[in-house]
Design a protein around this motif. Structure first.
Motif, PDB file in Angstrom:
ATOM      1  N   ASP A 297      15.219  -0.599  10.234  1.00  0.00           N
ATOM      2  CA  ASP A 297      16.379  -0.422   9.376  1.00  0.00           C
ATOM      3  C   ASP A 297      17.621  -0.126  10.219  1.00  0.00           C
TER       4      ASP A 297
ATOM      5  N   GLY B 197      16.169   4.610  -3.605  1.00  0.00           N
ATOM      6  CA  GLY B 197      15.850   5.109  -2.274  1.00  0.00           C
ATOM      7  C   GLY B 197      14.397   5.458  -2.033  1.00  0.00           C
ATOM      8  N   THR B 198      13.518   5.143  -2.978  1.00  0.00           N
ATOM      9  CA  THR B 198      12.109   5.508  -2.807  1.00  0.00           C
ATOM     10  C   THR B 198      11.354   4.490  -1.946  1.00  0.00           C
ATOM     11  N   GLY B 199      11.919   3.302  -1.789  1.00  0.00           N
ATOM     12  CA  GLY B 199      11.258   2.282  -0.976  1.00  0.00           C
ATOM     13  C   GLY B 199      10.897   1.024  -1.748  1.00  0.00           C
TER      14      GLY B 199
ATOM     15  N   PRO C 210       2.376   6.081   4.015  1.00  0.00           N
ATOM     16  CA  PRO C 210       2.954   7.138   4.863  1.00  0.00           C
ATOM     17  C   PRO C 210       4.426   6.890   5.207  1.00  0.00           C
TER      18      PRO C 210
ATOM     19  N   LYS D  16      12.868   5.363  -8.763  1.00  0.00           N
ATOM     20  CA  LYS D  16      14.126   6.009  -8.394  1.00  0.00           C
ATOM     21  C   LYS D  16      14.755   5.287  -7.191  1.00  0.00           C
TER      22      LYS D  16
ATOM     23  N   ARG E  92       6.498   7.017   1.683  1.00  0.00           N
ATOM     24  CA  ARG E  92       7.136   7.908   2.661  1.00  0.00           C
ATOM     25  C   ARG E  92       6.495   9.304   2.596  1.00  0.00           C
TER      26      ARG E  92
ATOM     27  N   TYR F 285       0.603   1.450   7.763  1.00  0.00           N
ATOM     28  CA  TYR F 285       1.439   1.066   6.630  1.00  0.00           C
ATOM     29  C   TYR F 285       1.109  -0.353   6.164  1.00  0.00           C
TER      30      TYR F 285
ATOM     31  N   THR G 193      12.592  -1.733  -2.184  1.00  0.00           N
ATOM     32  CA  THR G 193      12.905  -2.980  -1.481  1.00  0.00           C
ATOM     33  C   THR G 193      11.974  -3.200  -0.286  1.00  0.00           C
TER      34      THR G 193
END
Ligand SMILES: Nc1ncnc2c1ncn2[C@@H]1O[C@H](COP(=O)(O)OP(=O)(O)O)[C@@H](O)[C@H]1O
Ligand SMILES: [Mg+2]
Length: 258
Positions: A224, A11-13, A215, A9, A189, A239, A15
């Protein structure tokens, strides 16, 4: 050569995770091609190499599309190959990068796309591993780059929508008869153990291999905000440590493939 596509989906991360995987895999000495397949391209920024990208594959496709009829006896495949190698492949420090750019415009691109497919297939063979940062939708599953991937990594956040997309991706690959060797799941996340349990159970039920639960990381949000590449994330963070576990798994797959 092993092709890994990072999906999920929006915006889930995808990139963030793609950039870190590319960074650490190439640092381990593998010959890597990074592909930014999201029209809303932001992988170059995440990798800190935005200044080095000159042309996108989409731009070359457009030039070819409008001038191909006038090319006469020119070997068109060779022309495309020369353009892509010469102008679209960006040679960064430890890896190469190809940005796909905008999708094609109006008209029939079948001929162009067929030629491109061949050129890209040939190009990818030069690398040990190709990592594709995909666009969010699912339409692209039936065409081009993703359909040829060996491994799919689905990134989900703690939302039901993220999990639903993961489920849909798995179903779609069956419907379309795509021959992935494996579909992996990464939770990203994550802020609480309830979410961890939900994602673990989901992976079990769907028969997806859960690679990691990553996490929420304040530092990622900070980078960002400042417009800094995510690969500047501290090496000693939880991470990064967990991303490196994923890198180990992927490198094992690459080594097993040769
Ligand atoms: N683990 C994380 N912790 C904090 N922020 C994150 C994390 N992963 C991603 N983000 C942030 O979430 C947003 C979306 O991430 P991104 O990788 O661009 O998603 P996608 O490529 O799937 O659309 C970005 O602003 C990114 O910095
Ligand atoms: Mg993205």
């Amino acid at each position: 050569m092993v092709v890994v596509a990072v999906t999920g989906k929006g915006g889930t991360g995808k990139t963030v995770i793609s950039a870190l995987l590319i960074h650490f895999i190439s640092k381990r000495g593998l010959n890597l091609l990074a592909v930014d397949a999201d029209p809303d391209s932001n992988l170059p920024d995440a990798l800190g190499v935005a200044d080095e990208v000159t042309k996108t594959l989409g731009e070359i496709r457009e030039v070819f599309q409008v001038s191909r009829d006038e090319m006469g006896t020119t070997d068109k495949e060779q022309w495309l190959e020369g353009k892509i190698y010469g102008e679209a492949i960006c040679e960064c420090d430890n890896f190469d990068l190809l940005v796909m750019g905008r999708p094609e415009g109006e008209g029939c691109y079948c001929y162009t796309n067929n030629l491109l497919k061949g050129v890209l297939r040939k190009l990818m063979r030069h690398y040990d591993v190709v990592v594709i940062d995909s666009e969010a939708g699912l339409e692209h599953f039936s065409r081009g780059t993703i359909s040829g991937a060996d491994y799919i990594i689905v990134v989900t956040d703690m939302s039901q929508k993220g999990l639903a997309t993961a489920k849909r991706i798995k179903e779609l690959s069956k419907e379309l008869n795509l021959k992935f060797k494996d579909i992996f799941l990464i939770g990203n996340r994550i802020t609480n153990s309830e979410a961890e349990e939900v994602i673990k159970r989901f992976a079990d039920e769907e028969g997806l291999k859960l690679l990691e639960l990553l996490p929420y990381d304040e530092k990622i949000a900070e980078l960002d905000l400042r417009g800094e590449p995510v690969i500047n994330l501290p090496e000693d963070s939880e991470y990064t440590r967990k991303v490196k576990n994923i890198v180990d798994v992927l490198i094992n797959l690459v080594e097993a493939a040769v």
